[in-house]
Write a protein that holds these residues in place. Structure first.
Motif, mmCIF file in Angstrom:
data_model
loop_
_atom_site.group_PDB
_atom_site.id
_atom_site.type_symbol
_atom_site.label_atom_id
_atom_site.label_comp_id
_atom_site.label_asym_id
_atom_site.label_seq_id
_atom_site.Cartn_x
_atom_site.Cartn_y
_atom_site.Cartn_z
ATOM 1 N N GLU A 162 0.829 -1.209 0.000
ATOM 2 C CA GLU A 162 0.000 0.000 0.000
ATOM 3 C C GLU A 162 0.860 1.255 0.000
ATOM 4 O OE1 GLU A 162 -2.598 -0.264 3.326
ATOM 5 O OE2 GLU A 162 -3.750 -1.956 2.524
ATOM 6 N N TYR A 176 -0.476 7.668 -6.866
ATOM 7 C CA TYR A 176 -1.557 6.702 -6.694
ATOM 8 C C TYR A 176 -2.664 6.889 -7.734
ATOM 9 C CZ TYR A 176 0.164 5.489 -1.983
ATOM 10 O OH TYR A 176 0.907 5.040 -0.920
ATOM 11 N N THR A 190 -8.127 7.023 -7.738
ATOM 12 C CA THR A 190 -7.066 6.721 -6.776
ATOM 13 C C THR A 190 -7.021 5.218 -6.563
ATOM 14 O OG1 THR A 190 -7.367 8.837 -5.656
ATOM 15 C CG2 THR A 190 -6.212 7.108 -4.442
ATOM 16 N N GLY A 192 -5.509 1.839 -4.739
ATOM 17 C CA GLY A 192 -4.942 1.463 -3.448
ATOM 18 C C GLY A 192 -3.782 0.496 -3.555
#
Length: 726
Positions: A162, A176, A190, A192
């Motif tokens: 992450e 991201y 976005t 993850g």
């Protein structure tokens, strides 16, 4: 263990480059990690028109510590050697380790975070990426050191677990954020990490898995055709291309004016495929339907009606051009078109295409007259050959070179020429590849074979042969085509009948001093042998057996160059050498050949079986050799002593096997010839076990060497066993 996601986003990547880009991305990624001591496991690579994505599963958080040991000079070596080693390693002498009088440089490399390793690897991958075509962009493009990419690079997503892998390439920093579908979801997304990447993009109308898009196009196009009562003409290449052009593929069916169906169906399909990337359909009767299937990149509010209408207009314009070419070309008969070939150079040393056509026509007519192509009418073979290249100057072939031959067949049929002529013009390029069908119609076979034979013998006559890496005139493909035409149609053609020096119309080649003759013939024979090995390798035939049969004598006393007979012989030989008799006879042959070689009994060919009535002594020019040959011939006929039992047994076996094998070969019963050889297995084994070849008595020694020479000659009459491995 942690998963890693990498996305490289750009403007549109050409569909034809995406498969190679996926392979290159995985290769470069593995190279970078492997060089750093990390062994990547499962790697998945996807592509869309606007992105390359890589997911690597199960990467470690930390690399292993590495201890590198480099061996240096001996401690007693001159100081210069030690100084050079220290410069190379960057160490001082007190940092070296001495063992058994030898210096070693020991470097301990501690483990490092894989995240940091990835931060270095990503820019390196981007800069090393081998796009077939790439570009620079923006203000930085004035420098030759600026980044090159297939289209301007606009985004990098790099997430380890992450955590963001912070890096930069060409002024583009990692993050991201990515983008969804250009129309359905143009805003930012976005991500993850690797686990939610695929589904987040799907929610924004991007199917990132290219194989999934291919499946949707394949099934969607087939369903659209079925719904209209039609059958999709499957085209896997078009499926892949459309998947490379879309991120959310939606197949849509449209119709075009049925009047265009008067144009040959191949023209319509090629127009739709090449220019517009459309699929075509057939009706229930198998005929081309007035329908096409395009692949949209959006889900349209009107169900795609406007998209279909726009594509219909574009296709109509393309088909109008095709119909115009079709109508214009038919106004000029093929014989008139063929005259234009005089203005096209085939090769600077081989004249014009018209010159080639005349050579092909003569050769095709000869193949028919000689009965080499059974059932072929010579006049039709010549007529078809004279017109086979005429469509090269038509408007349609000028627009679509892929249709050469095919259009000539259509034009010939439209002019009312015989079907056999039209078919020969249409199919004379076949077989083009290994999987292509082989013509069987006599006129087509004659023209196709003549065309390929002329190409080979002509280029060999001017010393334009393929090299290891280059074959600009596709001579290897021509040779394979000839082999398939001959073998699959059972044609009895001696390749020596079409030697390079027989090629006509090569005045320029002669003037420039290009050599012809037996050397070219030998080169062409070797070339055919190599191509035959390649072709037969897939069928499980050993290359050395082909060599053994090529080197054997045919029933006319020359080298074996009848491909049908040769392959029959090879298959019989392969079956024979796989038996115990064959293996043992081969061992006995090699033992005999070694003895003869050691004793200087090479034979010079004079003791080989002869098909004519010539005196073997007449073949020998050297007076000293004449005496040797005369002695050996005498030793074969009479013995001045009583032979031993095993010796007499081998003599009797040869007396029986030689004529039997020769008769079988003359009748092309090669299995029978092998069976005759098999009868020699036990006698030759017994001969070596019980008889002393190098007897102190010169008469016995000479006679027994002559007997082994006779045995070798009997074997060579079937195949040259010296070329068989094992």
């Amino acid at each position: 263990m942690t998963d890693f996601l990498l996305e490289l986003r750009s403007e549109e990547i050409p569909a034809r480059m995406q498969a190679g880009a996926r392979a290159d991305l995985e290769r470069l990624f593995r190279e970078q990690l492997t060089a750093a001591g990390v062994s990547p496991g499962e790697i998945t690579v996807w592509s869309t028109p606007r992105r390359l994505a890589l997911i690597a599963r199960g990467l470690p958080q930390q690399t292993q510590a590495v201890r590198e040991e480099t061996k240096g000079p001996r401690s007693s070596a001159p100081p210069q050697a030690l100084e050079g080693f220290l410069r190379k390693t960057g160490l001082t002498q007190d940092q070296l380790e001495e063992r058994d009088g030898v210096y070693y440089a020991i470097v301990e490399k501690p483990g490092r975070a894989v995240k940091d390793l990835l931060a270095e690897a990503i820019p390196a991958i981007v800069r090393a990426f081998p796009w077939p075509k790439s570009m620079r962009w923006g203000a930085a493009s004035i420098s030759t050191e600026s980044l090159r990419w297939v289209r301007p690079l606009s985004g990098i997503v790099a997430i380890f677990g992450e955590e963001l892998v912070e890096c930069e390439a060409g002024g583009v920093a990692s993050g991201y954020v990515t983008l969804g579908h250009r129309f359905h979801h143009p805003g930012e997304i976005t991500v993850g990490g690797a686990d939610d990447y695929r589904e987040k993009l799907r929610a924004c109308h991007v199917i990132v898995d290219h194989e999934e898009r291919e499946g949707l196009i394949r099934s969607g196009a087939a369903e659209a055709a079925r719904a209209a009562g039609l059958q999709l003409v499957e085209d896997e290449g078009l499926v892949v291309e459309n998947a490379g052009l879309t991120e959310w593929p939606v197949p849509l069916l449209g119709r075009f004016d049925p009047e265009f169906l008067e144009v040959p169906p191949e023209v319509i399909q090629l127009t739709a495929r090449t220019n517009q990337k459309y699929f075509i359909c057939r009706d229930s009767g198998g005929k081309l339907a007035d329908a096409f299937i395009c692949t949209a990149n959006i889900v349209a509010a009107d169900g795609g009606a406007a998209i279909v209408a726009g594509n219909r207009k574009v296709l109509a314009a393309r088909l109008s051009d095709a119909r115009f070419f079709w109508e214009q070309d038919r106004k000029t008969p093929l014989p008139e078109q063929a005259k234009k070939l005089e203005r096209i150079t085939f090769h600077e040393k081989l004249g014009t295409v018209a010159d080639k056509v005349e050579r092909v026509a003569k050769l095709a007519e000869w193949l028919a007259i000689e009965g080499i192509v059974p059932g072929c009418e010579p006049a039709l073979a010549r007529q078809a050959a004279e017109l086979c290249k005429a469509d090269l100057v038509t408007e349609m072939v000028g627009e679509f070179p892929e249709l050469q031959g095919l259009m000539g067949g259509y034009y010939a049929r439209a002019e009312g020429l015989p079907d056999a002529v039209a078919d020969a013009i249409r199919d004379h390029y076949k077989p083009v590849g290994q999987g292509d069908e082989v013509p069987a119609a006599p006129v087509t076979v004659a023209v196709s074979l003549a065309d390929k034979l002329d190409t080979l013998r002509s280029f060999f006559s001017i010393d334009e042969k393929p090299t290891g890496s280059k074959d600009p005139f596709a001579l290897r493909r021509a040779a394979l085509g000839i082999i398939r035409l001959i073998t699959e149609n059972g044609l009895r053609l001696n390749l020596s009948a079409v030697r390079p020096e027989l090629a006509e119309g090569q005045l320029k080649a002669t003037e420039t001093g290009a050599s012809t003759g037996s050397a070219r013939a030998d080169e062409l024979a070797d070339f055919f042998a190599d191509r035959l090995k390649v072709q037969q390798k897939e069928a499980g035939v050993r290359h050395d057996l082909i060599d053994a049969v090529f080197a054997a004598k045919n029933k006319d006393g020359g080298g074996e160059d009848d491909l049908v007979r040769l392959l029959t012989r090879v298959h019989a030989l392969q079956a024979f050498v796989g038996t115990e008799d064959g293996k043992n006879l081969l061992a006995g042959y090699k033992r005999a050949a070694n003895i003869l070689k050691k004793e200087g009994w090479e034979g010079k060919g004079v003791l080989e079986p002869h098909t004519g009535e010539e005196d073997p002594l007449a073949l020998v020019d050297d007076p000293d050799m004449k005496e040797v040959v005369a002695a050996r011939l005498a030793a074969k006929k009479t013995l001045s002593y009583t032979p031993e039992a095993a010796e007499k047994s081998l003599i009797d076996a040869l007396e029986s096997a030689e004529p039997t094998a020769s008769a079988a070969i003359a009748a092309e019963d090669f299995a029978g010839a092998m069976a005759a050889l098999a009868s020699l297995r036990a006698p030759i084994d017994a001969f070596f076990d019980e008889v002393t070849v190098n007897d102190p008595d010169p008469a016995k020694r000479e006679a027994r060497l002559a007997l082994l020479d006779r045995f070798r000659a009997a074997v060579h009459n079937v195949a040259d066993f010296s070329r068989i491995e094992g």
